[in-house]
Design a protein around this motif. Structure first.
Motif, PDB file in Angstrom:
ATOM      1  N   ILE A   1      55.539  28.131   5.020  1.00  8.93           N
ATOM      2  CA  ILE A   1      55.960  28.943   3.874  1.00  8.93           C
ATOM      3  C   ILE A   1      57.176  28.332   3.190  1.00  8.93           C
ATOM      4  O   ILE A   1      57.226  28.200   1.955  1.00  8.93           O
ATOM      5  CB  ILE A   1      56.240  30.392   4.328  1.00  8.93           C
ATOM      6  N   ASP A   2      58.166  27.927   3.989  1.00  7.30           N
ATOM      7  CA  ASP A   2      59.392  27.359   3.419  1.00  7.30           C
ATOM      8  C   ASP A   2      59.136  26.027   2.717  1.00  7.30           C
ATOM      9  O   ASP A   2      59.852  25.666   1.780  1.00  7.30           O
ATOM     10  CB  ASP A   2      60.448  27.172   4.512  1.00  7.30           C
ATOM     11  N   ALA A   3      58.097  25.321   3.167  1.00  2.19           N
ATOM     12  CA  ALA A   3      57.776  24.031   2.546  1.00  2.19           C
ATOM     13  C   ALA A   3      57.159  24.192   1.161  1.00  2.19           C
ATOM     14  O   ALA A   3      57.183  23.260   0.361  1.00  2.19           O
ATOM     15  CB  ALA A   3      56.817  23.252   3.444  1.00  2.19           C
ATOM     16  N   VAL A   4      56.643  25.382   0.870  1.00  2.00           N
ATOM     17  CA  VAL A   4      55.881  25.582  -0.365  1.00  2.00           C
ATOM     18  C   VAL A   4      56.543  26.540  -1.350  1.00  2.00           C
ATOM     19  O   VAL A   4      56.376  26.409  -2.559  1.00  2.00           O
ATOM     20  CB  VAL A   4      54.445  26.079  -0.026  1.00  2.00           C
ATOM     21  N   LYS A   5      57.314  27.482  -0.855  1.00  2.00           N
ATOM     22  CA  LYS A   5      57.739  28.605  -1.700  1.00  2.00           C
ATOM     23  C   LYS A   5      58.577  28.205  -2.914  1.00  2.00           C
ATOM     24  O   LYS A   5      58.588  28.926  -3.920  1.00  2.00           O
ATOM     25  CB  LYS A   5      58.492  29.643  -0.868  1.00  2.00           C
ATOM     26  N   THR A   6      59.253  27.063  -2.852  1.00  2.00           N
ATOM     27  CA  THR A   6      60.078  26.646  -4.001  1.00  2.00           C
ATOM     28  C   THR A   6      59.370  25.620  -4.889  1.00  2.00           C
ATOM     29  O   THR A   6      59.966  25.132  -5.852  1.00  2.00           O
ATOM     30  CB  THR A   6      61.413  26.041  -3.513  1.00  2.00           C
ATOM     31  N   LYS A   7      58.127  25.310  -4.597  1.00  2.00           N
ATOM     32  CA  LYS A   7      57.385  24.350  -5.417  1.00  2.00           C
ATOM     33  C   LYS A   7      56.991  24.989  -6.744  1.00  2.00           C
ATOM     34  O   LYS A   7      56.909  26.216  -6.870  1.00  2.00           O
ATOM     35  CB  LYS A   7      56.128  23.881  -4.681  1.00  2.00           C
TER      36      LYS A   7
ATOM     37  N   GLY B   1      56.881  28.542  13.911  1.00  2.00           N
ATOM     38  CA  GLY B   1      57.852  29.411  13.247  1.00  2.00           C
ATOM     39  C   GLY B   1      57.254  30.664  12.659  1.00  2.00           C
ATOM     40  O   GLY B   1      57.782  31.204  11.683  1.00  2.00           O
ATOM     41  N   GLY B   2      56.152  31.146  13.255  1.00  2.00           N
ATOM     42  CA  GLY B   2      55.521  32.355  12.735  1.00  2.00           C
ATOM     43  C   GLY B   2      54.914  32.174  11.354  1.00  2.00           C
ATOM     44  O   GLY B   2      54.615  33.149  10.681  1.00  2.00           O
ATOM     45  N   GLY B   3      54.771  30.937  10.930  1.00  2.00           N
ATOM     46  CA  GLY B   3      54.250  30.660   9.591  1.00  2.00           C
ATOM     47  C   GLY B   3      55.326  30.260   8.610  1.00  2.00           C
ATOM     48  O   GLY B   3      55.027  29.711   7.536  1.00  2.00           O
TER      49      GLY B   3
ATOM     50  N   THR C   1      49.295  23.804   5.384  1.00  2.00           N
ATOM     51  CA  THR C   1      48.665  24.818   6.213  1.00  2.00           C
ATOM     52  C   THR C   1      49.584  25.212   7.355  1.00  2.00           C
ATOM     53  O   THR C   1      50.288  24.359   7.923  1.00  2.00           O
ATOM     54  CB  THR C   1      47.312  24.347   6.777  1.00  2.00           C
ATOM     55  N   ALA C   2      49.564  26.492   7.691  1.00  2.00           N
ATOM     56  CA  ALA C   2      50.369  26.998   8.803  1.00  2.00           C
ATOM     57  C   ALA C   2      49.668  26.795  10.141  1.00  2.00           C
ATOM     58  O   ALA C   2      50.204  27.201  11.177  1.00  2.00           O
ATOM     59  CB  ALA C   2      50.669  28.481   8.585  1.00  2.00           C
TER      60      ALA C   2
END
Length: 330
Positions: A83-89, A77-79, A42-43
Motif C-alpha cells: 500500500i505504501d509503495a503505491v498510495k502516493t503514485k 506488513g499486513g498489506g 501486489t501484497a
C-alpha cells in the motif's frame, strides 16, 4: 489593392486560424491509455494463488495493450508495504495494486490508530476472482462434521484450537464468526506461513483451520488433511463430496475472499473502465479459466461500484467481529 487579392488574403487567414485550432485540439487530446509500461504491485508473495493469477492476467494485458506490464511483489506488513509503495503514485493508471477484500474491509478495524481507510486512498478498478474457504482437519481427526467441532467447543470452552495465517486474516475472522454464530469459545493460533499452518493441522497440533483449495492442496493430496465442510452457500465442483457448513451440522456461513486491482484515488473514469474491461477479457480466456478451475476461484463480473459495495458489506461484518474480541494488530 483589388478585391480578388483581399478575398484570397482573408481565405489564407481563415485557413491558418483553422490549422492553429486543429493543432491546439490535437495537443489537448490525451494519449490513448496505456502509452507506456504499467506496473502492478501486489501484497501477495511470489507463488501464491493471487500472484499466479496476476502474472497470467498481466501477460494477457501486455499483449492487449502492446506495453510491458510489470509485477512487483511487496508482501508483509499486513498489506501496508504494498500500500505504501503505491498510495502516493499519480492517479493515471500506470501504477496499480493487487489487494484482497480483507485489505479493503478489515485493515481499518485492525489498525484503528492509523485512521486509514483503504477505499478513501484507492479506487476499485477491476475484479480478478473470489475464493471460498474449506474447513480442514487432520486426516485422523475425531471430528467428522462441523457439528462435532461445535459440540467439543461447547463441552470444553477454550480447549478446541484453530489455526490461521495471521491475526485479521480471513481464516482468523472466519473462525471468530463461527464462534459468534455458535456461542462457543475456541483458541486461535496464528502462524507466519501458510505451509506451517497446514503442517500443524495435519499433525493435530491445532484442531482445524479454514483454508483455500490451493493453499491446502499439498497436505491434502499427501493424505494429511481432510475437508469436512466448505463455508459457502453451495458445494463446489472441485470437491463435490464436501458438504456445506450447514449440511455438516454448522451454521450457514459464507467465508470467502475476493481479489481486486485498485489504483490511487482520482483515476479517470475512462481509464478505470478500460482497465476493468480488459482485465475481464483476460480473465475470460481459456487458460486463465483452467487455472481458476484448478484453484476453485470464482469468476465475477462486478463493476468498480459493486466492488465498493461488497467491501462495505464485509467491513460491517469485520467491524463486529473485531469489536467482539478487541482484535487489533497495533
Amino acid at each position: 489593392m483589388n478585391s480578388t487579392f483581399l478575398t484570397l488574403k482573408r481565405r489564407h487567414m481563415v485557413l491558418a486560424a483553422a490549422g492553429a485550432l486543429l493543432a491546439t485540439a490535437a495537443q489537448a487530446q490525451p494519449e490513448a491509455y496505456p502509452s507506456k509500461p504499467v506496473t502492478i504491485f501486489t501484497a501477495f508473495a511470489p507463488g501464491s494463488g493471487p500472484d499466479a493469477v496476476l502474472r497470467l492476467v498481466s501477460e494477457k494485458l501486455s499483449k492487449t495493450w502492446n506495453q510491458r506490464v510489470l509485477v512487483e511483489n511487496r508482501p508483509g506488513g499486513g498489506g501496508f508495504i504494498a500500500i505504501d509503495a503505491v498510495k502516493t503514485k499519480p492517479a493515471d493508471g500506470y501504477t496499480l495494486l493487487q489487494l484482497d477484500s480483507e485489505h479493503l474491509a478489515a485493515l481499518p478495524h485492525l489498525y484503528k490508530s492509523r485512521n486509514f481507510e483503504t477505499l478513501k486512498t484507492f479506487d476499485p478498478t477491476a475484479i480478478l476472482f473470489r475464493t471460498p474457504f474449506l474447513l480442514a482437519v487432520a486426516a485422523d481427526s475425531k471430528f467428522k462434521t462441523v457439528a462435532d467441532v461445535v459440540a467439543a467447543a461447547k463441552a470444553e470452552p477454550g480447549k478446541v484450537s484453530y489455526g490461521s495465517w495471521g491475526v485479521g486474516s480471513p481464516g482468523h475472522l472466519g473462525g471468530e464468526e463461527l464462534q459468534m454464530r455458535t456461542g462457543t469459545e475456541m483458541q486461535h493460533v496464528p502462524y507466519r506461513e501458510v505451509s506451517q499452518l497446514f503442517t500443524s493441522v495435519g499433525s493435530g497440533d491445532v484442531s482445524w483451520s479454514f483454508g483455500t483449495l490451493p493453499s491446502s492442496q499439498g497436505p491434502y493430496k499427501a493424505g494429511k488433511l481432510r475437508y469436512i465442510a466448505i463455508a459457502a452457500p453451495k458445494r463446489i465442483p472441485q470437491m463435490p463430496d464436501v458438504p456445506t457448513m450447514a449440511e455438516a451440522g454448522g451454521p450457514a456461513m459464507d467465508v470467502n475472499s475476493f481479489v481486486v486491482l485498485v489504483a490511487p484515488r482520482g483515476l479517470p473514469a475512462a481509464v478505470r473502465d478500460k482497465i476493468g474491461a480488459d482485465v475481464a477479457k483476460a480473465v475470460a480466456e481459456p487458460d486463465v479459466q483452467a487455472r481458476f478451475n484448478t484453484f476453485a476461484f470464482e469468476t465475477l463480473n462486478w463493476s468498480a461500484e459493486e466492488i465498493g459495495r461488497q467491501a462495505a458489506a464485509k467491513s460491517k461484518i469485520y467491524g463486529e467481529l473485531t469489536r467482539r474480541k478487541n482484535i487489533s494488530l497495533e
